[in-house]
Design an enzyme around this catalytic site. Structure first.
Site, PDB file in Angstrom:
ATOM      1  N   SER A   1     -43.182   6.494  18.330  1.00 46.60           N
ATOM      2  CA  SER A   1     -41.865   5.531  17.262  1.00 46.60           C
ATOM      3  C   SER A   1     -41.380   7.069  16.504  1.00 46.60           C
ATOM      4  O   SER A   1     -42.277   7.932  16.447  1.00 46.60           O
ATOM      5  CB  SER A   1     -42.879   4.825  16.114  1.00 46.60           C
ATOM      6  OG  SER A   1     -42.275   4.234  15.360  1.00 46.60           O
TER       7      SER A   1
ATOM      8  N   TYR B   1     -50.482   2.278  12.383  1.00 52.07           N
ATOM      9  CA  TYR B   1     -49.842   2.899  12.693  1.00 52.07           C
ATOM     10  C   TYR B   1     -49.016   3.643  12.964  1.00 52.07           C
ATOM     11  O   TYR B   1     -48.931   4.310  14.090  1.00 52.07           O
ATOM     12  CB  TYR B   1     -48.442   1.222  12.483  1.00 52.07           C
ATOM     13  CG  TYR B   1     -47.429   0.994  13.686  1.00 52.07           C
ATOM     14  CD1 TYR B   1     -47.197   0.868  14.736  1.00 52.07           C
ATOM     15  CD2 TYR B   1     -46.132   1.984  13.456  1.00 52.07           C
ATOM     16  CE1 TYR B   1     -46.433   0.821  15.285  1.00 52.07           C
ATOM     17  CE2 TYR B   1     -45.276   1.670  13.581  1.00 52.07           C
ATOM     18  CZ  TYR B   1     -45.011   1.076  15.170  1.00 52.07           C
ATOM     19  OH  TYR B   1     -44.175   0.587  15.861  1.00 52.07           O
TER      20      TYR B   1
HETATM   21  N1  LIG Z   1     -38.813  -3.015  16.754  1.00 52.18           N
HETATM   22  C1  LIG Z   1     -38.714  -1.472  16.203  1.00 52.18           C
HETATM   23  O1  LIG Z   1     -38.441  -1.564  15.214  1.00 52.18           O
HETATM   24  C2  LIG Z   1     -39.511  -0.874  16.944  1.00 52.18           C
HETATM   25  C3  LIG Z   1     -39.896   0.608  16.435  1.00 52.18           C
HETATM   26  C4  LIG Z   1     -40.095   2.158  16.645  1.00 52.18           C
HETATM   27  C5  LIG Z   1     -41.020   1.200  18.169  1.00 52.18           C
HETATM   28  N2  LIG Z   1     -41.337   0.261  17.937  1.00 52.18           N
HETATM   29  C6  LIG Z   1     -42.288   0.155  19.304  1.00 52.18           C
HETATM   30  O2  LIG Z   1     -41.770  -0.949  20.615  1.00 52.18           O
HETATM   31  C7  LIG Z   1     -42.703  -1.014  21.269  1.00 52.18           C
HETATM   32  C8  LIG Z   1     -42.634  -2.681  21.215  1.00 52.18           C
HETATM   33  O3  LIG Z   1     -41.602  -3.761  20.346  1.00 52.18           O
HETATM   34  P1  LIG Z   1     -41.129  -4.505  20.339  1.00 52.18           P
HETATM   35  O4  LIG Z   1     -40.200  -4.183  18.896  1.00 52.18           O
HETATM   36  O5  LIG Z   1     -39.719  -4.680  21.619  1.00 52.18           O
HETATM   37  O6  LIG Z   1     -41.175  -5.646  19.599  1.00 52.18           O
HETATM   38  P2  LIG Z   1     -41.667  -7.197  19.887  1.00 52.18           P
HETATM   39  O7  LIG Z   1     -40.293  -7.535  20.602  1.00 52.18           O
HETATM   40  O8  LIG Z   1     -42.964  -7.177  19.311  1.00 52.18           O
HETATM   41  O9  LIG Z   1     -42.424  -6.595  21.340  1.00 52.18           O
HETATM   42  C9  LIG Z   1     -44.143  -5.981  21.747  1.00 52.18           C
HETATM   43  C10 LIG Z   1     -44.470  -6.267  23.494  1.00 52.18           C
HETATM   44  O10 LIG Z   1     -45.646  -5.876  22.827  1.00 52.18           O
HETATM   45  C11 LIG Z   1     -46.566  -6.725  23.903  1.00 52.18           C
HETATM   46  N3  LIG Z   1     -47.759  -7.052  23.203  1.00 52.18           N
HETATM   47  C12 LIG Z   1     -48.212  -6.992  22.004  1.00 52.18           C
HETATM   48  N4  LIG Z   1     -50.069  -7.069  21.809  1.00 52.18           N
HETATM   49  C13 LIG Z   1     -50.282  -6.670  22.939  1.00 52.18           C
HETATM   50  C14 LIG Z   1     -51.679  -7.311  23.389  1.00 52.18           C
HETATM   51  N5  LIG Z   1     -52.589  -6.833  23.159  1.00 52.18           N
HETATM   52  N6  LIG Z   1     -51.873  -6.841  24.768  1.00 52.18           N
HETATM   53  C15 LIG Z   1     -51.254  -6.991  25.344  1.00 52.18           C
HETATM   54  N7  LIG Z   1     -49.304  -7.124  25.314  1.00 52.18           N
HETATM   55  C16 LIG Z   1     -49.257  -7.105  23.826  1.00 52.18           C
HETATM   56  C17 LIG Z   1     -46.021  -8.098  23.571  1.00 52.18           C
HETATM   57  O11 LIG Z   1     -46.409  -9.604  24.837  1.00 52.18           O
HETATM   58  P3  LIG Z   1     -47.388 -10.627  23.886  1.00 52.18           P
HETATM   59  O12 LIG Z   1     -47.850 -11.139  22.507  1.00 52.18           O
HETATM   60  O13 LIG Z   1     -46.942 -11.646  25.479  1.00 52.18           O
HETATM   61  O14 LIG Z   1     -49.109 -10.284  24.159  1.00 52.18           O
HETATM   62  C18 LIG Z   1     -44.965  -7.657  23.549  1.00 52.18           C
HETATM   63  O15 LIG Z   1     -44.207  -8.068  24.543  1.00 52.18           O
HETATM   64  C19 LIG Z   1     -43.947  -1.002  20.182  1.00 52.18           C
HETATM   65  O16 LIG Z   1     -45.269   0.224  20.940  1.00 52.18           O
HETATM   66  C20 LIG Z   1     -43.555  -1.420  19.195  1.00 52.18           C
HETATM   67  O17 LIG Z   1     -44.029  -0.221  18.515  1.00 52.18           O
HETATM   68  C21 LIG Z   1     -40.264  -0.668  17.862  1.00 52.18           C
END
Ligand SMILES: NC(=O)c1ccc[n+]([C@@H]2O[C@H](COP(=O)([O-])OP(=O)(O)OC[C@H]3O[C@@H](n4cnc5c(N)ncnc54)[C@H](OP(=O)(O)O)[C@@H]3O)[C@@H](O)[C@H]2O)c1
Length: 266
Positions: free
Chosen positions: A144, A157
């Site tokens: 990130s 984070y």
């Molecule tokens: N969205 C943003 O603005 C942003 C910006 C920078 C980086 N990111 C990064 O992008 C990545 C994906 O996030 P996203 O934005 O797509 O958010 P999201 O829609 O909340 O997706 C997060 C995913 O991680 C899974 N997850 C969470 N806790 C888990 C656990 N304990 N074990 C296994 N799986 C788990 C969730 O599935 P379950 O709940 O079904 O387990 C979900 O599939 C993350 O690493 C996040 O930090 C996001």
């Protein structure tokens, strides 16, 4: 450099595939012909996605409903993956918390480190030796822009993503010329379930609409970046500005600025 050619026995693993960037990565890889292993906790979501990918793209999609912050459950998955032909690993599952560390739920903070950092390390350690033996493979690590500088009120984070960012870029350098690639995906704000999972509904209002990018755009750029053997993919103009600002603004300045910004996230 290109991605390994998909074969019937080979698998691309996507963690966090039940929503957001992970679901879009799975779709993009299936479109390129990869059979998948989809990992997250919500089995119903994984099952639904697996069915859709098989119908649309004719690939096999296995699901593993695993809590990756649980060391025992994670170890079992790592053992399985170490024994299989994994040609792509997208280390993508993650979540954030906001607020003062002193007032945070210690268990949730520990889970965040386990998921965002330790699980990424474990899954990479499990799959990299096989990729090296075959001299073919691609690893994507979703870090990130938050990992580029201190993040007061977002400390766990920021620290966990600093680990992910550094691991990905270090491995990229280490793997040069081996046939195996590692790419860092370092997004800024992406419209997913991220804000909901972080329990900060006002994030949507704090970050103006045009600065958000879609999960589909992020995934498409990430897969193209992996295929090109790139060190780092930063999707969208705002994330690029955040990256330059975070890396080159003196820390004495950027820390207090982000403290003010992150204090507003609720
Ligand atoms: N969205 C943003 O603005 C942003 C910006 C920078 C980086 N990111 C990064 O992008 C990545 C994906 O996030 P996203 O934005 O797509 O958010 P999201 O829609 O909340 O997706 C997060 C995913 O991680 C899974 N997850 C969470 N806790 C888990 C656990 N304990 N074990 C296994 N799986 C788990 C969730 O599935 P379950 O709940 O079904 O387990 C979900 O599939 C993350 O690493 C996040 O930090 C996001």
């Amino acid at each position: 450099m290109s991605l390994p050619t998909p074969t019937p026995g080979a698998r691309a693993v996507v963690t966090g595939a039940s929503s957001g960037i992970g679901a879009a990565l799975a779709e993009g890889l299936a479109q390129r012909g990869y059979s998948l292993i989809l990992v997250a906790r919500r089995e119903d979501r994984l099952r639904e996605l697996a069915g859709r990918l098989t119908t649309r793209h004719g690939v096999e999609a296995e699901i593993r409903a695993v809590d990756l912050s649980d060391r025992d459950a994670r170890a079992k998955l790592c053992d399985e993956l170490a024994a299989r032909e994994i040609v792509v690993l997208c280390n993508n599952a993650g979540f954030a918390t906001y607020g003062e560390l002193a007032a945070a739920n210690p268990d949730r903070e520990r889970q965040q480190v386990e998921l965002n950092s330790v699980a990424v390390h474990d899954l990479t350690l499990a799959t990299l030796p096989g990729m090296m033996r075959r001299a073919a493979g691609a690893i994507l690590i979703t870090g990130s822009t938050a990992g580029n500088q201190p993040g007061p009120n977002n400390a766990t984070y920021a620290a966990s993503k600093a680990f992910a960012n550094a691991l990905a870029e270090s491995l990229h350098g280490e793997l040069a010329g081996t046939g195996v690639e590692c790419t860092l995906l370092a997004p800024g704000p992406v419209r997913t379930e991220y804000a909901e999972a972080a329990e900060v509904p006002n994030l949507d209002r704090l970050v103006p609409g045009p600065l958000w990018v879609s999960a589909e755009k992020v995934a498409a750029e990430a897969i193209a970046g992996m295929a090109a053997g790139r060190r780092r993919v930063i999707p969208g103009v705002f994330a690029k500005v955040q990256t330059v600002g975070g890396q080159y603004t003196p820390r004495a300045l950027v820390g207090p600025i982000l403290r003010i910004v992150y204090r507003k996230v609720k």
